[in-house]
Design an enzyme around this catalytic site. Structure first.
Site, short mmCIF file in Angstrom:
data_model
loop_
_atom_site.label_atom_id
_atom_site.label_comp_id
_atom_site.label_asym_id
_atom_site.label_seq_id
_atom_site.Cartn_x
_atom_site.Cartn_y
_atom_site.Cartn_z
N LYS A 148 -36.02 -24.36 -16.69
CA LYS A 148 -36.47 -25.51 -15.07
C LYS A 148 -37.48 -26.08 -15.25
O LYS A 148 -38.40 -26.55 -14.14
CB LYS A 148 -35.76 -25.43 -13.98
N ASP A 168 -28.82 -33.25 -17.22
CA ASP A 168 -30.13 -32.81 -17.50
C ASP A 168 -30.35 -34.42 -17.76
O ASP A 168 -31.43 -35.06 -17.73
CB ASP A 168 -30.09 -32.53 -18.50
N GLU A 211 -33.31 -36.91 -16.27
CA GLU A 211 -34.10 -37.49 -17.14
C GLU A 211 -34.34 -38.93 -17.07
O GLU A 211 -35.25 -39.38 -17.55
CB GLU A 211 -34.33 -37.16 -18.64
#
Ligand SMILES: NC(=O)c1ccc[n+]([C@@H]2O[C@H](COP(=O)([O-])OP(=O)(O)OC[C@H]3O[C@@H](n4cnc5c(N)ncnc54)[C@H](OP(=O)(O)O)[C@@H]3O)[C@@H](O)[C@H]2O)c1
Length: 317
Positions: free
Chosen positions: A238, A301, A305
């Protein structure tokens, strides 16, 4: 052990930066299909065929995998699993620490060579952390870096001590075919462009390690899946590669500060996958390793993002 950050819930979208332009370009290119492919198609039954010969020789499933429920529990015969309660929900984690490096030979049972493919953000960090952790465990498992022909990264890898002379640096495809665990750390766009050749080079029963679920999303978007005669796991730090390395080095003084990682076992051909994934994460220096799925990983993810990096109209296109 010193924790870098609190353990994170896989159910909560997390920001895990992988901001290379190629990665983002790949995400844009495949996003529509990847996200929508997770509905009806992913609920169809998976044709399970165990192939022989090369991994690509094993028939690639033309339908995507039947997804098991999102189980956060897992079994490991090597590491100690702890339960923690987050938002009134039990989750299971493995706490890391340098005192666990002695368990790495057991976790990596059957693995003689780990190929680290790529030298971008994660490649240098993961290759060096793995090499250092295995050396401390007095393991003779070789960590070998594999790069594309003519890559400018050869010089940097050599400077970090990976060399052709000592058998720890070589061509990308030779390294893949000689490795029992292949950590695919080239850009996500390059993974999408080159997966067929990569799969065709992998030994049967070897294990493919990813640090992002992007490749699964890409394969789903075109109605394919991983070859059935290889394991597929993920360990997703992470944080950026340089932090994965820097905190690991700092952690030498204090038993293992580092970056937390999620892990996933997507395919397990012979029962080793969970221990191998946890060993990989512990060797990277992860203070906490928590379970997720490859599908949850790429969805959370990429949403994270894009939520962080792009304005809403672009996210919703
Ligand atoms: N960035 C992060 O910190 C981060 C965090 C968590 C997870 N991840 C995940 O980790 C993986 C690696 O990402 P990254 O950011 O470390 O790497 P990256 O910067 O996206 O990719 C760099 C590497 O890809 C290689 N590459 C590019 N095109 C290639 C091609 N056509 N054939 C062969 N190699 C090619 C480059 O080779 P050359 O060396 O020859 O240029 C370089 O070694 C991705 O799955 C990413 O999502 C990244």
């Amino acid at each position: 052990m010193v924790a870098g950050t609190l353990p994170s819930s896989p159910s909560i979208p997390k920001f895990s930066p992988s901001p290379s332009s190629e990665t983002l370009k790949g995400a844009f290119k495949h996003l529509n299909l990847a996200f929508f492919s997770s509905t009806a198609k992913s609920l169809r039954a998976l044709k399970t065929t165990r192939g022989r010969g090369s991994a690509l020789g094993a028939q690639m499933a033309s339908e995507t995998a039947l997804k098991t429920p999102f189980l956060l529990d897992f079994e490991t015969s090597v590491f100690k699993k702890d339960a923690i309660s987050l938002a009134n929900r039990d989750e299971f984690i493995v706490r890391g620490g340098r005192d666990l490096f002695k368990l790495l030979p057991d976790a990596f049972n059957g693995i003689n060579q780990i190929g680290v493919i790529g030298w971008g953000s994660q490649g240098p960090a993961q290759a060096q952390n793995l090499r250092d952790s295995l050396a401390e465990a007095k393991s003779d498992i070789v960590v070998k870096v594999g790069l594309r022909k003519g890559s400018r990264s050869f010089a940097e890898a050599r400077a970090a001590g990976f060399t052709e002379e000592n058998g720890t640096l070589g061509d990308i495809y030779e390294t893949i075919s000689g490795s029992d665990l292949v950590l695919l750390l080239i850009s996500d766009a390059a993974q999408a462009d080159n997966y067929e050749k990569i799969f065709s080079c992998m030994k049967p029963n070897s294990i493919l390690g990813l640090s992002h679920g992007f490749l699964l999303g890409h394969l789903q978007s075109i109605g394919l899946d991983f070859p059935k005669n290889i394991g597929v796991i993920a360990v997703c730090p992470k944080g950026m590669g340089p932090s994965v390395r820097r905190l690991y080095v700092q952690g030498k003084e204090i038993n293992g500060a580092g970056i937390n990682s999620s892990f996933a076992v997507h395919q397990d051909v012979d029962g080793r996958a969970t221990n191998v994934a946890l060993g990989w994460s512990v060797a990277l220096g992860s203070p906490f390793t928590f379970a997720t799925t490859l599908e949850q990983e790429y969805k959370s993810d990429i949403f994270g993002e894009r939520g962080e990096c792009f304005p809403t109209p672009i996210i919703l296109y």
